[in-house]
Design an enzyme around this catalytic site. Structure first.
Site, PDB file in Angstrom:
ATOM      1  CB  THR A 140     -11.530   1.819  12.674  1.00 20.56           C
ATOM      2  OG1 THR A 140     -11.238   0.327  12.679  1.00 20.56           O
ATOM      3  CG2 THR A 140     -10.079   2.479  13.029  1.00 20.56           C
ATOM      4  CG  ASP A 141     -13.756  -2.484  14.482  1.00 17.50           C
ATOM      5  OD1 ASP A 141     -13.078  -2.294  13.629  1.00 17.50           O
ATOM      6  OD2 ASP A 141     -14.108  -3.661  14.283  1.00 17.50           O
ATOM      7  CD  GLU A 142      -8.722  -2.174  11.959  1.00 16.21           C
ATOM      8  OE1 GLU A 142      -7.254  -2.346  11.777  1.00 16.21           O
ATOM      9  OE2 GLU A 142      -9.183  -2.582  10.847  1.00 16.21           O
ATOM     10  CE1 TYR A 165      -6.776   3.180   9.223  1.00 14.06           C
ATOM     11  CE2 TYR A 165      -7.065   1.031  10.425  1.00 14.06           C
ATOM     12  CZ  TYR A 165      -7.802   2.285   9.777  1.00 14.06           C
ATOM     13  OH  TYR A 165      -8.797   2.376   9.517  1.00 14.06           O
ATOM     14  CE  LYS A 169      -9.292   6.231  11.464  1.00 14.50           C
ATOM     15  NZ  LYS A 169      -9.751   7.482  10.540  1.00 14.50           N
ATOM     16  N   GLY A 306       1.671  -8.411  14.231  1.00 15.64           N
ATOM     17  CA  GLY A 306       0.756  -7.925  15.112  1.00 15.64           C
ATOM     18  C   GLY A 306      -0.707  -8.096  14.895  1.00 15.64           C
TER      19      GLY A 306
HETATM   20  P1  NAD Z   1      -9.764   4.494   1.517  1.00 13.01           P
HETATM   21  O1  NAD Z   1      -8.181   4.471   1.741  1.00 13.01           O
HETATM   22  O2  NAD Z   1     -10.261   3.892   0.351  1.00 13.01           O
HETATM   23  O3  NAD Z   1      -9.976   6.272   1.046  1.00 13.01           O
HETATM   24  C1  NAD Z   1      -9.189   7.270   1.871  1.00 13.01           C
HETATM   25  C2  NAD Z   1      -9.328   8.368   1.123  1.00 13.01           C
HETATM   26  O4  NAD Z   1      -8.821   9.580   1.773  1.00 13.01           O
HETATM   27  C3  NAD Z   1      -8.816   8.320  -0.387  1.00 13.01           C
HETATM   28  O5  NAD Z   1      -9.634   8.861  -1.303  1.00 13.01           O
HETATM   29  C4  NAD Z   1      -7.442   9.351  -0.322  1.00 13.01           C
HETATM   30  O6  NAD Z   1      -7.013  10.057  -1.459  1.00 13.01           O
HETATM   31  C5  NAD Z   1      -7.960  10.254   0.707  1.00 13.01           C
HETATM   32  N1  NAD Z   1      -6.839  10.912   1.492  1.00 13.01           N
HETATM   33  C6  NAD Z   1      -5.699  10.085   1.973  1.00 13.01           C
HETATM   34  N2  NAD Z   1      -4.830  11.247   2.540  1.00 13.01           N
HETATM   35  C7  NAD Z   1      -5.515  12.273   2.251  1.00 13.01           C
HETATM   36  C8  NAD Z   1      -4.836  13.567   2.888  1.00 13.01           C
HETATM   37  N3  NAD Z   1      -3.851  13.757   3.548  1.00 13.01           N
HETATM   38  N4  NAD Z   1      -5.612  14.806   2.563  1.00 13.01           N
HETATM   39  C9  NAD Z   1      -7.198  14.461   1.962  1.00 13.01           C
HETATM   40  N5  NAD Z   1      -7.362  13.261   1.358  1.00 13.01           N
HETATM   41  C10 NAD Z   1      -6.606  12.077   1.864  1.00 13.01           C
HETATM   42  O7  NAD Z   1     -10.158   4.492   2.921  1.00 13.01           O
HETATM   43  P2  NAD Z   1     -11.785   3.803   3.270  1.00 13.01           P
HETATM   44  O8  NAD Z   1     -11.803   2.496   3.551  1.00 13.01           O
HETATM   45  O9  NAD Z   1     -12.594   4.494   2.634  1.00 13.01           O
HETATM   46  O10 NAD Z   1     -11.812   4.443   4.809  1.00 13.01           O
HETATM   47  C11 NAD Z   1     -12.188   5.905   4.915  1.00 13.01           C
HETATM   48  C12 NAD Z   1     -12.412   6.196   6.514  1.00 13.01           C
HETATM   49  O11 NAD Z   1     -12.980   5.215   7.210  1.00 13.01           O
HETATM   50  C13 NAD Z   1     -10.689   6.250   7.069  1.00 13.01           C
HETATM   51  O12 NAD Z   1     -10.912   7.044   7.913  1.00 13.01           O
HETATM   52  C14 NAD Z   1     -10.757   4.633   7.953  1.00 13.01           C
HETATM   53  O13 NAD Z   1      -9.788   4.807   8.949  1.00 13.01           O
HETATM   54  C15 NAD Z   1     -12.186   4.620   8.400  1.00 13.01           C
HETATM   55  N6  NAD Z   1     -12.715   3.109   8.456  1.00 13.01           N
HETATM   56  C16 NAD Z   1     -12.404   2.349   7.570  1.00 13.01           C
HETATM   57  C17 NAD Z   1     -12.990   1.070   7.598  1.00 13.01           C
HETATM   58  C18 NAD Z   1     -13.042  -0.043   6.331  1.00 13.01           C
HETATM   59  O14 NAD Z   1     -13.244  -0.998   6.637  1.00 13.01           O
HETATM   60  N7  NAD Z   1     -12.407   0.226   5.386  1.00 13.01           N
HETATM   61  C19 NAD Z   1     -13.602   0.426   8.699  1.00 13.01           C
HETATM   62  C20 NAD Z   1     -13.827   1.770   9.817  1.00 13.01           C
HETATM   63  C21 NAD Z   1     -13.519   2.961   9.731  1.00 13.01           C
HETATM   64  P1  TYD Z   2      -7.985  -6.164   5.506  1.00 12.62           P
HETATM   65  O1  TYD Z   2      -8.998  -5.970   4.523  1.00 12.62           O
HETATM   66  O2  TYD Z   2      -6.683  -5.357   5.305  1.00 12.62           O
HETATM   67  O3  TYD Z   2      -8.785  -5.228   6.780  1.00 12.62           O
HETATM   68  P2  TYD Z   2      -8.158  -4.887   8.158  1.00 12.62           P
HETATM   69  O4  TYD Z   2      -6.594  -5.530   8.402  1.00 12.62           O
HETATM   70  O5  TYD Z   2      -8.210  -3.714   8.508  1.00 12.62           O
HETATM   71  O6  TYD Z   2      -9.114  -5.758   9.055  1.00 12.62           O
HETATM   72  O7  TYD Z   2      -7.806  -7.559   6.277  1.00 12.62           O
HETATM   73  C1  TYD Z   2      -8.874  -8.308   6.824  1.00 12.62           C
HETATM   74  C2  TYD Z   2      -8.537  -9.477   7.111  1.00 12.62           C
HETATM   75  O8  TYD Z   2      -8.141 -10.309   5.858  1.00 12.62           O
HETATM   76  C3  TYD Z   2      -7.170  -9.405   8.141  1.00 12.62           C
HETATM   77  O9  TYD Z   2      -7.427 -10.260   9.221  1.00 12.62           O
HETATM   78  C4  TYD Z   2      -6.099  -9.523   7.329  1.00 12.62           C
HETATM   79  C5  TYD Z   2      -6.543 -10.544   6.413  1.00 12.62           C
HETATM   80  N1  TYD Z   2      -5.725 -10.646   4.880  1.00 12.62           N
HETATM   81  C6  TYD Z   2      -5.505 -11.873   4.557  1.00 12.62           C
HETATM   82  O10 TYD Z   2      -5.592 -12.848   4.984  1.00 12.62           O
HETATM   83  N2  TYD Z   2      -4.890 -11.745   3.342  1.00 12.62           N
HETATM   84  C7  TYD Z   2      -4.533 -10.619   2.511  1.00 12.62           C
HETATM   85  O11 TYD Z   2      -4.364 -10.746   1.418  1.00 12.62           O
HETATM   86  C8  TYD Z   2      -5.426  -9.442   2.959  1.00 12.62           C
HETATM   87  C9  TYD Z   2      -5.242  -8.006   2.171  1.00 12.62           C
HETATM   88  C10 TYD Z   2      -6.150  -9.345   4.336  1.00 12.62           C
END
Ligand code: NAD
Ligand code: TYD
Length: 367
Positions: A140-142, A165, A169, A306
């Site tokens: 992730t970019d985070e 988190y 990562k 944070g």
């Molecule tokens: P999500 O929380 O929707 O899905 C995570 C999945 O991983 C779930 O199906 C969960 O059951 C499974 N999981 C959790 N712990 C596990 C374990 N110990 N063993 C096997 N499976 C396990 O997450 P997402 O939003 O789909 O993100 C997927 C990946 O992409 C993550 O690595 C996240 O860091 C990365 N990512 C997400 C975003 C975003 O915007 N959502 C952006 C950049 C990167």
């Molecule tokens: P989120 O979807 O949790 O993604 P990330 O924290 O990984 O970027 O949150 C996106 C942005 O929205 C983040 O700046 C936090 C904000 N946010 C709210 O203001 N209210 C909410 O209820 C949630 C879940 C997020």
């Protein structure tokens, strides 16, 4: 034909990737390994269940004995690791599971892949590997921390994660890098901006706001709502990872982003307006005529600890070196996503009631 292990394939992005790969590479076999935590929902993949190139395995990436046996069973060519705890707010409440899954789980996968892929040693003592294998880490970019008003993250921006988190990562990325450097394993990492699209768990900003507008619940905006995120449609993230698998160089990091910076409050206002309009049209099977949908639903709440102020991705490397481009504009993608949520209220209700967690028992106890 490749046998590809997709971990976390029952989650939001992983399920989209499984569907994407089955469509884009019908010659490959996809094994979806997921622990089915609260975020894992096999209903996300109901449409691919009968596909002969798709297999589901339930298990934990941090369980070394189980992972070893899984690698022996399938002899994977490619590993794409999505499995993670993914929600920043949860990581503030309970960091421990983030370290276990995101950090230790990554090391377990790398180790199993290294053992099964090794063919011998070169003249310098480095391991050699079977042709065509690849470990890909979905990051992730985070991991880069927060930006001020200007600038963008490039692949060489120093890692400076701020939340438990993002720290987990970043730690995983470092371990992946170490396996690439020390053991010369063919690894790649992609760092993507915030994703949006169908099947997004409604604890994250966009699906939470859509679902609360529909239910006429208050919309919790953290702090002043002026934090900026760079949004990318989940399908574009999947095509970006596929591009890295096909054309990316081992040992490299690729940022994936679509140049779509938006302040949170802009997103919330857009959702209020668009969902309100759609409900007024009366076209959806929803008991809300849109007349009470308005900005008065917004409630400014205490800020996240944070809280990163701004993320922005410089995608020059993946666009110029790998020829990847996003296919969605945010304006198209968000409207399509809202539409999906309005037409899939049953999915949302199942997720909110927790009923989806019985799905595995119902579907797989028969097999
Ligand atoms: P999500 O929380 O929707 O899905 C995570 C999945 O991983 C779930 O199906 C969960 O059951 C499974 N999981 C959790 N712990 C596990 C374990 N110990 N063993 C096997 N499976 C396990 O997450 P997402 O939003 O789909 O993100 C997927 C990946 O992409 C993550 O690595 C996240 O860091 C990365 N990512 C997400 C975003 C975003 O915007 N959502 C952006 C950049 C990167
Ligand atoms: P989120 O979807 O949790 O993604 P990330 O924290 O990984 O970027 O949150 C996106 C942005 O929205 C983040 O700046 C936090 C904000 N946010 C709210 O203001 N209210 C909410 O209820 C949630 C879940 C997020």
């Amino acid at each position: 034909m490749r046998t590809i292990l997709v971990t976390g394939g029952a989650g939001f992005i992983g399920s989209s990737f499984v569907r994407y790969m089955l469509g884009a590479h019908p010659e490959d076999k996809i094994v979806n390994l997921d622990a089915l935590t609260y975020a894992g929902n096999l209903e996300n993949l109901r449409d691919v269940e009968g596909n002969p190139n798709y297999v589901f395995e339930k298990g934990d990436i941090a369980d070394a004995a189980f992972i070893k046996s899984l690698f022996e069973k399938y002899n994977f060519d490619v590993v794409v690791n999505f499995a993670a705890e993914s929600h920043v707010d949860r990581s503030i409440e309970e960091p421990e599971i983030f370290i276990k899954t995101n950090v230790m789980g990554t090391q377990v996968l790398l180790d199993a892949a290294k053992k099964i892929w090794m063919t011998g040693k070169d003249e310098f003592g480095y391991p050699t590997y079977r042709d065509g294998v690849r470990y890909h880490q979905v990051s992730t970019d985070e991991v880069y921390g927060a930006l001020g008003k200007t600038g963008m993250f490039t692949e060489t921006t120093p890692l400076a994660p701020n939340s438990p988190y993002s720290a987990s990562k970043a730690s995983a990325d470092m371990i992946v890098r170490a396996y690439g450097q020390t053991f010369k394993m063919p690894v790649t990492i992609s760092r993507c901006s915030n994703n949006y699209g169908p099947y997004h768990f409604p604890e994250k900003l966009i699906p939470l706001m859509i679902s609360n507008v529909v239910a006429l619940k208050s919309l919790p905006v953290y702090g002043d709502g002026m934090q900026i995120r760079d949004w990318l449609h989940v399908k574009d993230h999947c095509s970006g990872i596929d591009a890295v698998l096909q054309k990316g160089k081992a040992g490299e990091v690729y940022n994936i982003g679509g140049n779509n910076e938006k302040a949170n409050i802009e997103i919330v206002n857009l959702i209020i307006e668009n969902v309100g309009e759609k409900l007024k049209s009366g076209k959806y099977p929803i008991d809300n005529d849109g007349s009470k949908v308005g900005k008065d639903l917004i409630t400014y709440v205490e800020d996240r600890l944070g809280h990163d102020r701004r993320y922005a991705i410089d995608n020059t490397k993946i666009t110029t070196e790998l020829g990847w481009e996003p296919s969605y504009t945010f304006e198209e993608g968000i409207v399509e996503t809202i539409e999906w949520y309005l037409n899939n209220q049953d999915w949302l209700k199942q997720v909110q009631s927790g009923d989806y967690q019985d799905y595995y028992e119902r579907m797989y106890s028969k097999k």
